[in-house]
Structures are given as structure tokens and as C-alpha cells.
Scaffold this motif. Structure first.
Motif, PDB file in Angstrom:
ATOM      1  N   HIS A 182       0.856  -1.189   0.000  1.00 57.24           N
ATOM      2  CA  HIS A 182       0.000   0.000   0.000  1.00 57.24           C
ATOM      3  C   HIS A 182       0.888   1.233   0.000  1.00 57.24           C
ATOM      4  O   HIS A 182       2.100   1.152   0.220  1.00 57.24           O
ATOM      5  CB  HIS A 182      -0.916   0.002   1.228  1.00 57.24           C
ATOM      6  CG  HIS A 182      -0.201  -0.307   2.513  1.00 57.24           C
ATOM      7  ND1 HIS A 182       0.745   0.541   3.073  1.00 57.24           N
ATOM      8  CD2 HIS A 182      -0.265  -1.391   3.321  1.00 57.24           C
ATOM      9  CE1 HIS A 182       1.218   0.012   4.168  1.00 57.24           C
ATOM     10  NE2 HIS A 182       0.633  -1.165   4.358  1.00 57.24           N
ATOM     11  N   LYS A 206      -7.134   1.630  -5.438  1.00 57.71           N
ATOM     12  CA  LYS A 206      -8.292   1.543  -4.550  1.00 57.71           C
ATOM     13  C   LYS A 206      -7.896   2.031  -3.167  1.00 57.71           C
ATOM     14  O   LYS A 206      -6.708   2.204  -2.864  1.00 57.71           O
ATOM     15  CB  LYS A 206      -8.788   0.105  -4.464  1.00 57.71           C
ATOM     16  CG  LYS A 206      -7.761  -0.860  -3.876  1.00 57.71           C
ATOM     17  CD  LYS A 206      -8.257  -2.294  -3.883  1.00 57.71           C
ATOM     18  CE  LYS A 206      -7.180  -3.247  -3.328  1.00 57.71           C
ATOM     19  NZ  LYS A 206      -7.622  -4.657  -3.364  1.00 57.71           N
ATOM     20  N   ARG A 207      -8.885   2.250  -2.330  1.00 56.00           N
ATOM     21  CA  ARG A 207      -8.663   2.558  -0.919  1.00 56.00           C
ATOM     22  C   ARG A 207      -8.687   1.267  -0.116  1.00 56.00           C
ATOM     23  O   ARG A 207      -9.542   0.413  -0.329  1.00 56.00           O
ATOM     24  CB  ARG A 207      -9.759   3.491  -0.407  1.00 56.00           C
ATOM     25  CG  ARG A 207      -9.614   4.939  -0.846  1.00 56.00           C
ATOM     26  CD  ARG A 207      -8.632   5.670   0.022  1.00 56.00           C
ATOM     27  NE  ARG A 207      -8.742   7.110  -0.124  1.00 56.00           N
ATOM     28  CZ  ARG A 207      -8.013   7.977   0.543  1.00 56.00           C
ATOM     29  NH1 ARG A 207      -7.107   7.536   1.405  1.00 56.00           N
ATOM     30  NH2 ARG A 207      -8.144   9.267   0.366  1.00 56.00           N
ATOM     31  N   THR A 208      -7.767   1.146   0.829  1.00 54.88           N
ATOM     32  CA  THR A 208      -7.780  -0.013   1.718  1.00 54.88           C
ATOM     33  C   THR A 208      -8.689   0.264   2.906  1.00 54.88           C
ATOM     34  O   THR A 208      -9.136   1.400   3.118  1.00 54.88           O
ATOM     35  CB  THR A 208      -6.364  -0.331   2.225  1.00 54.88           C
ATOM     36  OG1 THR A 208      -5.947   0.714   3.116  1.00 54.88           O
ATOM     37  CG2 THR A 208      -5.379  -0.445   1.062  1.00 54.88           C
ATOM     38  N   SER A 211      -7.894   0.537   5.877  1.00 54.65           N
ATOM     39  CA  SER A 211      -7.252   1.480   6.800  1.00 54.65           C
ATOM     40  C   SER A 211      -7.097   2.875   6.209  1.00 54.65           C
ATOM     41  O   SER A 211      -6.487   3.751   6.822  1.00 54.65           O
ATOM     42  CB  SER A 211      -5.882   0.940   7.215  1.00 54.65           C
ATOM     43  OG  SER A 211      -5.074   0.706   6.068  1.00 54.65           O
ATOM     44  N   ALA A 217      -3.839   1.425  -2.588  1.00 55.11           N
ATOM     45  CA  ALA A 217      -3.186   0.218  -3.091  1.00 55.11           C
ATOM     46  C   ALA A 217      -3.574   0.052  -4.552  1.00 55.11           C
ATOM     47  O   ALA A 217      -4.580   0.631  -5.011  1.00 55.11           O
ATOM     48  CB  ALA A 217      -3.616  -1.010  -2.295  1.00 55.11           C
ATOM     49  N   HIS A 246      -5.304  -1.750  -7.641  1.00 54.52           N
ATOM     50  CA  HIS A 246      -6.623  -2.384  -7.608  1.00 54.52           C
ATOM     51  C   HIS A 246      -6.526  -3.898  -7.524  1.00 54.52           C
ATOM     52  O   HIS A 246      -7.327  -4.546  -6.835  1.00 54.52           O
ATOM     53  CB  HIS A 246      -7.437  -1.980  -8.835  1.00 54.52           C
ATOM     54  CG  HIS A 246      -8.883  -2.339  -8.711  1.00 54.52           C
ATOM     55  ND1 HIS A 246      -9.397  -3.530  -9.183  1.00 54.52           N
ATOM     56  CD2 HIS A 246      -9.919  -1.675  -8.141  1.00 54.52           C
ATOM     57  CE1 HIS A 246     -10.693  -3.582  -8.922  1.00 54.52           C
ATOM     58  NE2 HIS A 246     -11.035  -2.473  -8.295  1.00 54.52           N
TER      59      HIS A 246
END
Length: 241
Positions: free
Chosen positions: A29, A62-64, A66, A70, A72
Motif C-alpha cells: 500500500h 483503490k482505498r484499503t 485502513s 493500493a 486495484h
């Protein structure tokens, strides 16, 4: 043509450039500030925010859970890494590892204020980008969060950026002290010592000999004794750091 390649080809030039630069990030990430460092932008660059929004929109990143970023999926990561393999990407990669060094130095001074912290050297002329670390708690959280990236990144810095490498190993002393991961610590200090020698940095050599000797004490006492004797003999004052 794959969907990943089509999405990349449709991006504006700046977003394509940032996507390629993200491909040299070693971890699972990345943060917005690391994207700023890679692009050579300041920490408040709105162009980076806009580029990340566009990359999210076309599902390249994408969003993780947390809140980090990261790639996709593995196909996207592989394409970014392939694009990042070009020699032209090295300035961005150096900026990323200088970001790591600046951030690790800030964390180390909060977590171990009594240690003799060395002055660090940077080559990039881009704006300095440092992780938002303000307390010992956030400092340790940053180190743990970035540990996987740093572990993998050491394979690259040891070969390509030796003067950055030994300094990073040195700034992570608090990690070696707290986690006692002897295998990684031994490997990191072995390459750190080689890197300091490759740079011809006498202070770095003494520092690496000293900390390597302390790490080795729990694994190989004979090696530890030899390293600490070398450190003492190499130090201008006759003492290890």
C-alpha cells in the motif's frame, strides 16, 4: 489489449506519469504523501490529489480498509511495475526512499531521543516530504505500518542507493531493538555495512560495525566481537559509536 492497458492509455499525461512512479513502490500500500514524494511535488500538491482521484475512478488503484491506497489488483500492480522498470524512473524512486529516510529519522528521534542521531544526507532537490509523525505513538505506528515496504525495499536500496541504504538501516535501530527479528536485522546490517563501505563513509562504517555487532551478539558472539573490535579500530576516537 488488456483492460488495464486501455485504462492506462486513456489517462492524461500527468496521471500516466504518477502511475508509472507508483510502480516502484515496494510495499502493499502507499500513502498520499508517498505519491507526492514520488512525483517530486510538495506535501500540499493538489495535482497529486486530482491524479489519485482519477486513478481511483478508473479502478487502477483503490482505498484499503485502513484508508491507505493500493493497486486495484495484481494485474494492475504488475503493469505498473513493468512500466516502472525503465531507467528514467530512478529519480522518482530515489525521492521515495529519501521520504522514507526523512520519516524514519523523525520517528527515531521521537522514539529514542537519547541516541546519538547522525546528520542525514539527501541528494534530491525536490521538496522534502515527511510522514505526519508527532508523537512516539504515531512514530511507532508509522514504522510498523511501513515495515513490509522497508523490508522489501532494502533489496533495492542496497544495490542502487547505498548511501541511502545504510542511513535507513541506522535510523531503524529502534525497530531492531524492539522486535528482535534477528534474521532481518542481521541481513540489513550486513548489507548496511557493505553500503557504507561502498560510499566510503567512515562514520557510516563505524556506525554499521557497531550496531551490526550489537545485533550479532544474540546470534553469533564471535562475529559480534570481531565487528565491535573493527568498530573501535576504525573510529577516529578509538571508540565505537
Amino acid at each position: 489489449m488488456s483492460a488495464v492497458r486501455r485504462a492506462y492509455d486513456a489517462l492524461p499525461h500527468y496521471e500516466q506519469s504518477l502511475f508509472r512512479q507508483l510502480g516502484c513502490h515496494p510495499g502493499p500500500h502507499f500513502t498520499r504523501l508517498q505519491a507526492c514524494a514520488l512525483s517530486g511535488s510538495s506535501a500540499n500538491a493538489v495535482t497529486v490529489d486530482a491524479a489519485l482521484i482519477n486513478l481511483l475512478a478508473v479502478r487502477l488503484i483503490k482505498r484499503t480498509a485502513s484508508g491507505l491506497f493500493a493497486f486495484h489488483d495484481d494485474a494492475v500492480r504488475a503493469h505498473a511495475q513493468q512500466l516502472a522498470a525503465a531507467p528514467q524512473i530512478e529519480p522518482a524512486e530515489r525521492r521515495l526512499y529519501e521520504h522514507y529516510l526523512r520519516s524514519a529519522a523523525k520517528a527515531a528521534r521521537l522514539l529514542d531521543p537519547g541516541r546519538d542521531h547522525l546528520q542525514r544526507r539527501y541528494e534530491s532537490t525536490a521538496p522534502a516530504v515527511v510522514a505526519r509523525i508527532g508523537t512516539p505513538e504515531t512514530a511507532w505506528r508509522w514504522i510498523v505500518t511501513e515495515q513490509a515496504a522497508l523490508c522489501k525495499g532494502f533489496c533495492r536500496t542496497a544495490l542502487t542507493y547505498p548511501c541511502l541504504h545504510w542511513q535507513l538501516v541506522d535510523e531503524l535501530w529502534v525497530l531492531w531493538e524492539r522486535q528482535r527479528d534477528h534474521q532481518w536485522a542481521m541481513e540489513a546490517h550486513h548489507t548496511g555495512l557493505q553500503a557504507a563501505r561502498a560510499c566510503g563513509d567512515q562514520l557510516g562504517i563505524v556506525r554499521m560495525l557497531t550496531s551490526y555487532g550489537m545485533v550479532a551478539g544474540a546470534v553469533d558472539p564471535d562475529l559480534a566481537g570481531d565487528l565491535l573490535r573493527q568498530a573501535k579500530a576504525s573510529s577516529p576516537c578509538g571508540e565505537s559509536l
